[in-house]
Design an enzyme around this catalytic site. Structure first.
Site, PDB file in Angstrom:
ATOM      1  N   ILE A 193      32.826-114.867  12.023  1.00 37.90           N
ATOM      2  CA  ILE A 193      32.273-113.960  12.981  1.00 37.90           C
ATOM      3  C   ILE A 193      31.409-112.876  12.350  1.00 37.90           C
ATOM      4  O   ILE A 193      31.995-112.161  11.462  1.00 37.90           O
ATOM      5  CB  ILE A 193      33.198-113.511  13.979  1.00 37.90           C
ATOM      6  CG1 ILE A 193      34.093-114.816  14.638  1.00 37.90           C
ATOM      7  CG2 ILE A 193      32.552-112.774  14.941  1.00 37.90           C
ATOM      8  CD1 ILE A 193      35.020-114.539  15.807  1.00 37.90           C
ATOM      9  N   CYS A 194      30.179-112.795  12.660  1.00 40.32           N
ATOM     10  CA  CYS A 194      29.182-111.650  12.210  1.00 40.32           C
ATOM     11  C   CYS A 194      29.307-111.715  10.492  1.00 40.32           C
ATOM     12  O   CYS A 194      29.133-112.734   9.999  1.00 40.32           O
ATOM     13  CB  CYS A 194      29.795-110.369  12.725  1.00 40.32           C
ATOM     14  SG  CYS A 194      28.438-108.912  12.412  1.00 40.32           S
ATOM     15  N   GLN A 195      29.727-110.663   9.981  1.00 40.46           N
ATOM     16  CA  GLN A 195      29.891-110.319   8.546  1.00 40.46           C
ATOM     17  C   GLN A 195      30.649-111.511   7.816  1.00 40.46           C
ATOM     18  O   GLN A 195      30.541-112.217   7.205  1.00 40.46           O
ATOM     19  CB  GLN A 195      30.230-109.029   8.019  1.00 40.46           C
ATOM     20  CG  GLN A 195      30.232-108.968   6.527  1.00 40.46           C
ATOM     21  CD  GLN A 195      30.834-107.792   6.163  1.00 40.46           C
ATOM     22  OE1 GLN A 195      31.848-107.036   6.809  1.00 40.46           O
ATOM     23  NE2 GLN A 195      30.155-106.703   5.030  1.00 40.46           N
ATOM     24  N   GLY A 209      31.170-114.372   9.002  1.00 39.28           N
ATOM     25  CA  GLY A 209      30.409-115.694   9.091  1.00 39.28           C
ATOM     26  C   GLY A 209      29.756-115.847   7.842  1.00 39.28           C
ATOM     27  O   GLY A 209      29.539-116.770   7.244  1.00 39.28           O
ATOM     28  N   MET A 256      29.336-117.339  14.005  1.00 38.28           N
ATOM     29  CA  MET A 256      29.061-116.991  15.196  1.00 38.28           C
ATOM     30  C   MET A 256      28.476-115.654  15.012  1.00 38.28           C
ATOM     31  O   MET A 256      29.019-114.840  14.015  1.00 38.28           O
ATOM     32  CB  MET A 256      30.371-116.944  15.991  1.00 38.28           C
ATOM     33  CG  MET A 256      30.347-116.622  17.325  1.00 38.28           C
ATOM     34  SD  MET A 256      31.522-116.707  18.581  1.00 38.28           S
ATOM     35  CE  MET A 256      32.338-115.200  18.524  1.00 38.28           C
TER      36      MET A 256
END
Length: 352
Positions: free
Chosen positions: A138-140, A142, A162
């Site tokens: 998720i975010c960083q 990811g 995501m």
């Protein structure tokens, strides 16, 4: 005094009364029961307690960003990605990075990716006697998961990204511009920051995020609060979000230096020039199935930054999904939480 003023006054009086009796324990976050299954330095690996009698026996490891706290994916009853995945039968694990202290300033991306993530992946693999497992970055987190999958593809069965930045030189995002996608080190002297501060204060990073929408995030939301200040449940929801927003860990200096210089300023991920522990990250190495999920109104990670992924991977099984919300809405929107978990679980079941 007109009627509108009278109603507002009554709301404020009710709101003050609610505030005076609320306690810290009333603002609960991270509500789903979990157990610690691995610990290394400040990093904890949690397994969430199953919610169904017959699970799918499909483990998934959530890798969140270093900024803010990962309990946003388990914020409260009814708006918890973790709880909803459990209800659908997944076995959910989560890496909690903790709060880096001064002694952690020399931690590098090598430590985080080849060290902590790899060790947590091995713990989950050993618990299920599996070769590869499923990752949800998720975010960083990811971005880290993409790097990890490039280096350890034999350990990742399916990858879900995501709201993940891939192309960091998308000018639509103010965060990208501030970080240096147009001016590089002339925008922000990262070396000077890290050499001076050591770890980068979480408060500094939080202010940076808030300044991307200064009126909406610094003024408007408090004006909007007046509409619901007399409703205890809505007020507690607001305070949960405030608690998460301002719960910002410091960033380990060396890891921050490399991420900002190589990813944000250099955009080296899509150029195949990122090196993690003397190993080159090549997105073209990634051939496993990927589900890429993005937020259509994301102001932190512009959709184009996430959409770029397809052009750089070798995966023939690539699925794209989007939701009409902003970055935070992916975690807390009730509508998203009705549709996102089934999207993830249905995609994984076909590939497990």
């Amino acid at each position: 005094m007109n009627m509108a003023t009278t109603e507002l006054t009554q709301k404020l009086i009710k709101g003050v009364e609610i505030f005076t009796r609320l306690r810290e324990e009333d603002i609960q976050v991270g509500v789903t029961p979990k157990e610690e299954v691995y610990r290394e330095d400040k990093v904890l690996l949690y397994r969430f307690s199953p919610k169904v009698e017959h699970s799918l026996n499909i483990p998934i490891l959530i890798v969140y960003a270093l900024a803010n706290r990962p309990y946003i994916v388990d914020l409260q009853e009814g708006r918890s990605l973790v709880a909803n995945l459990l209800e659908l039968g997944l076995d959910v694990y989560l890496i909690d990075w903790g709060y880096p202290s001064r002694g952690d300033r020399w931690l590098t991306l090598d430590d985080y990716i080849n060290g902590y993530i790899n060790n947590c992946v091995d713990v989950v693999r050993d618990r299920y006697n599996l070769e590869p497992i499923n990752l949800l970055g998720i975010c960083q987190g990811g971005t880290f998961s993409l790097c990890y999958s490039s280096l350890y593809q034999e350990k990742v069965k399916n990858l879900i990204t995501m709201v993940t930045p891939v192309d960091f030189h998308i000018n639509d995002g103010l965060l990208n511009v501030w970080s240096g996608c147009t001016l590089g080190s002339k925008a922000v002297d990262i070396d000077f920051m890290v050499d001076t501060l050591g770890n980068i204060p979480g408060d500094f990073l939080n202010l940076e995020f808030l300044m991307l929408k200064p009126f909406q995030l610094g003024v408007q939301k408090y004006i909007d609060l007046l509409e619901n200040i007399d409703c205890e449940s809505k007020l507690i929801n607001f305070l949960r979000m405030e608690k998460w927003i301002f719960d910002s860990p410091d960033q380990a200096g060396e890891a921050y230096r490399q991420f900002m210089k190589d990813f944000s300023q250099g955009n080296k991920l899509i150029q195949g020039q990122v090196e993690i522990g003397n190993k080159r990250v090549d997105l073209g190495n990634i051939r496993i199935p990927i589900l890429n999920i993005y937020a259509e109104q994301d102001h932190l990670v512009p959709p184009a930054s996430s959409l770029a992924l397809k052009a750089y991977i070798a995966s023939e099984d690539y699925t794209l999904r989007s939701f009409p919300v902003g970055h935070i809405g992916m975690y807390v929107s009730s509508k998203v939480q009705r549709n996102l978990p089934p999207t993830i679980v249905d995609w994984l079941k076909v590939r497990s």
